[in-house]
Design a protein around this motif. Sequence first.
Motif, PDB file in Angstrom:
ATOM      1  N   ALA A 151      23.439  19.332   8.390  1.00 49.72           N
ATOM      2  CA  ALA A 151      22.485  19.535   9.486  1.00 49.72           C
ATOM      3  C   ALA A 151      22.715  18.514  10.590  1.00 49.72           C
ATOM      4  O   ALA A 151      22.703  18.855  11.783  1.00 49.72           O
ATOM      5  CB  ALA A 151      21.047  19.451   8.968  1.00 49.72           C
ATOM      6  N   TYR A 152      22.944  17.253  10.210  1.00 53.09           N
ATOM      7  CA  TYR A 152      23.143  16.211  11.217  1.00 53.09           C
ATOM      8  C   TYR A 152      24.422  16.443  12.010  1.00 53.09           C
ATOM      9  O   TYR A 152      24.472  16.170  13.216  1.00 53.09           O
ATOM     10  CB  TYR A 152      23.125  14.819  10.581  1.00 53.09           C
ATOM     11  CG  TYR A 152      23.000  13.735  11.622  1.00 53.09           C
ATOM     12  CD1 TYR A 152      21.828  13.605  12.378  1.00 53.09           C
ATOM     13  CD2 TYR A 152      24.049  12.876  11.896  1.00 53.09           C
ATOM     14  CE1 TYR A 152      21.707  12.638  13.361  1.00 53.09           C
ATOM     15  CE2 TYR A 152      23.939  11.899  12.874  1.00 53.09           C
ATOM     16  CZ  TYR A 152      22.766  11.789  13.603  1.00 53.09           C
ATOM     17  OH  TYR A 152      22.654  10.831  14.573  1.00 53.09           O
ATOM     18  N   GLU A 153      25.432  16.979  11.374  1.00 52.21           N
ATOM     19  CA  GLU A 153      26.659  17.341  12.092  1.00 52.21           C
ATOM     20  C   GLU A 153      26.350  18.376  13.173  1.00 52.21           C
ATOM     21  O   GLU A 153      26.832  18.279  14.299  1.00 52.21           O
ATOM     22  CB  GLU A 153      27.703  17.879  11.107  1.00 52.21           C
ATOM     23  CG  GLU A 153      28.964  18.390  11.766  1.00 52.21           C
ATOM     24  CD  GLU A 153      29.845  17.291  12.358  1.00 52.21           C
ATOM     25  OE1 GLU A 153      30.640  17.617  13.263  1.00 52.21           O
ATOM     26  OE2 GLU A 153      29.748  16.127  11.929  1.00 52.21           O
ATOM     27  N   LYS A 154      25.517  19.369  12.845  1.00 54.09           N
ATOM     28  CA  LYS A 154      25.122  20.384  13.832  1.00 54.09           C
ATOM     29  C   LYS A 154      24.298  19.750  14.944  1.00 54.09           C
ATOM     30  O   LYS A 154      24.469  20.088  16.122  1.00 54.09           O
ATOM     31  CB  LYS A 154      24.343  21.506  13.155  1.00 54.09           C
ATOM     32  CG  LYS A 154      25.186  22.343  12.228  1.00 54.09           C
ATOM     33  CD  LYS A 154      24.355  23.345  11.455  1.00 54.09           C
ATOM     34  CE  LYS A 154      25.212  24.070  10.433  1.00 54.09           C
ATOM     35  NZ  LYS A 154      24.431  24.967   9.587  1.00 54.09           N
TER      36      LYS A 154
ATOM     37  N   ALA B 101      24.071  16.148   1.090  1.00 54.96           N
ATOM     38  CA  ALA B 101      25.037  17.094   1.663  1.00 54.96           C
ATOM     39  C   ALA B 101      24.369  17.990   2.708  1.00 54.96           C
ATOM     40  O   ALA B 101      24.948  18.258   3.770  1.00 54.96           O
ATOM     41  CB  ALA B 101      25.677  17.940   0.557  1.00 54.96           C
ATOM     42  N   GLU B 102      23.155  18.461   2.422  1.00 57.32           N
ATOM     43  CA  GLU B 102      22.427  19.292   3.388  1.00 57.32           C
ATOM     44  C   GLU B 102      22.084  18.484   4.637  1.00 57.32           C
ATOM     45  O   GLU B 102      22.177  18.998   5.759  1.00 57.32           O
ATOM     46  CB  GLU B 102      21.163  19.861   2.751  1.00 57.32           C
ATOM     47  CG  GLU B 102      21.453  20.913   1.696  1.00 57.32           C
ATOM     48  CD  GLU B 102      20.275  21.192   0.781  1.00 57.32           C
ATOM     49  OE1 GLU B 102      20.196  22.332   0.278  1.00 57.32           O
ATOM     50  OE2 GLU B 102      19.437  20.293   0.548  1.00 57.32           O
TER      51      GLU B 102
ATOM     52  N   LEU C 105      19.651  24.528   8.663  1.00 55.08           N
ATOM     53  CA  LEU C 105      19.579  24.144   7.254  1.00 55.08           C
ATOM     54  C   LEU C 105      20.388  25.042   6.320  1.00 55.08           C
ATOM     55  O   LEU C 105      20.292  24.918   5.107  1.00 55.08           O
ATOM     56  CB  LEU C 105      18.124  24.081   6.810  1.00 55.08           C
ATOM     57  CG  LEU C 105      17.320  22.963   7.470  1.00 55.08           C
ATOM     58  CD1 LEU C 105      15.872  22.983   7.022  1.00 55.08           C
ATOM     59  CD2 LEU C 105      17.943  21.604   7.194  1.00 55.08           C
ATOM     60  N   GLY C 106      21.187  25.932   6.879  1.00 52.95           N
ATOM     61  CA  GLY C 106      22.035  26.780   6.035  1.00 52.95           C
ATOM     62  C   GLY C 106      21.235  27.748   5.183  1.00 52.95           C
ATOM     63  O   GLY C 106      21.610  28.039   4.046  1.00 52.95           O
TER      64      GLY C 106
ATOM     65  N   LEU D  93      13.831  15.776   8.667  1.00 53.26           N
ATOM     66  CA  LEU D  93      14.692  15.958   7.509  1.00 53.26           C
ATOM     67  C   LEU D  93      14.794  14.623   6.808  1.00 53.26           C
ATOM     68  O   LEU D  93      15.124  13.616   7.440  1.00 53.26           O
ATOM     69  CB  LEU D  93      16.087  16.429   7.930  1.00 53.26           C
ATOM     70  CG  LEU D  93      16.172  17.656   8.824  1.00 53.26           C
ATOM     71  CD1 LEU D  93      17.624  17.963   9.163  1.00 53.26           C
ATOM     72  CD2 LEU D  93      15.498  18.850   8.189  1.00 53.26           C
ATOM     73  N   ILE D  94      14.520  14.598   5.504  1.00 55.71           N
ATOM     74  CA  ILE D  94      14.612  13.372   4.719  1.00 55.71           C
ATOM     75  C   ILE D  94      15.359  13.662   3.417  1.00 55.71           C
ATOM     76  O   ILE D  94      15.297  14.777   2.898  1.00 55.71           O
ATOM     77  CB  ILE D  94      13.225  12.753   4.413  1.00 55.71           C
ATOM     78  CG1 ILE D  94      12.316  13.753   3.694  1.00 55.71           C
ATOM     79  CG2 ILE D  94      12.570  12.237   5.678  1.00 55.71           C
ATOM     80  CD1 ILE D  94      10.981  13.172   3.230  1.00 55.71           C
TER      81      ILE D  94
END
Length: 130
Positions: free
Chosen positions: A75-78, A70-71, A26-27, A119-120
Amino acid sequence: MPVQLNHTIVHARDNRESAAFFADLLGLDITSEWGPFIAVALDNGVTLDFATVPAEHITPQHYAFLVSDAEFDAAYEKITTRSLPHWADPHQKHPGEINHNDGGKGVYLLDPTGHAMELITVPYGGWPQR
């Protein structure tokens, strides 16, 4: 002062591994380590305090996080780059997918200990009308 959640303890097989997984996904930053706890701070001032406990004392929990588009995308890219198992639903019947509930995006995955993370981008029921 209004009542606010300040922190919660998250049981982990390895507190450092779980805190790092969560913070990286989640950065976020690991903000402190004290005693048996490794804390990750959320933007609303709440900390998740990861604690290593014996496996027989761990009951998988569900943690849901409201994030920006954006978050979510980061996260989904990771999640996809790392080939992490994930689902569009909490019953794990739609693997490798996201949902679009309430007009947003959502995904479920497991952390290294087996806790369900959700995550929503839109709260359940949608945003309140103004």
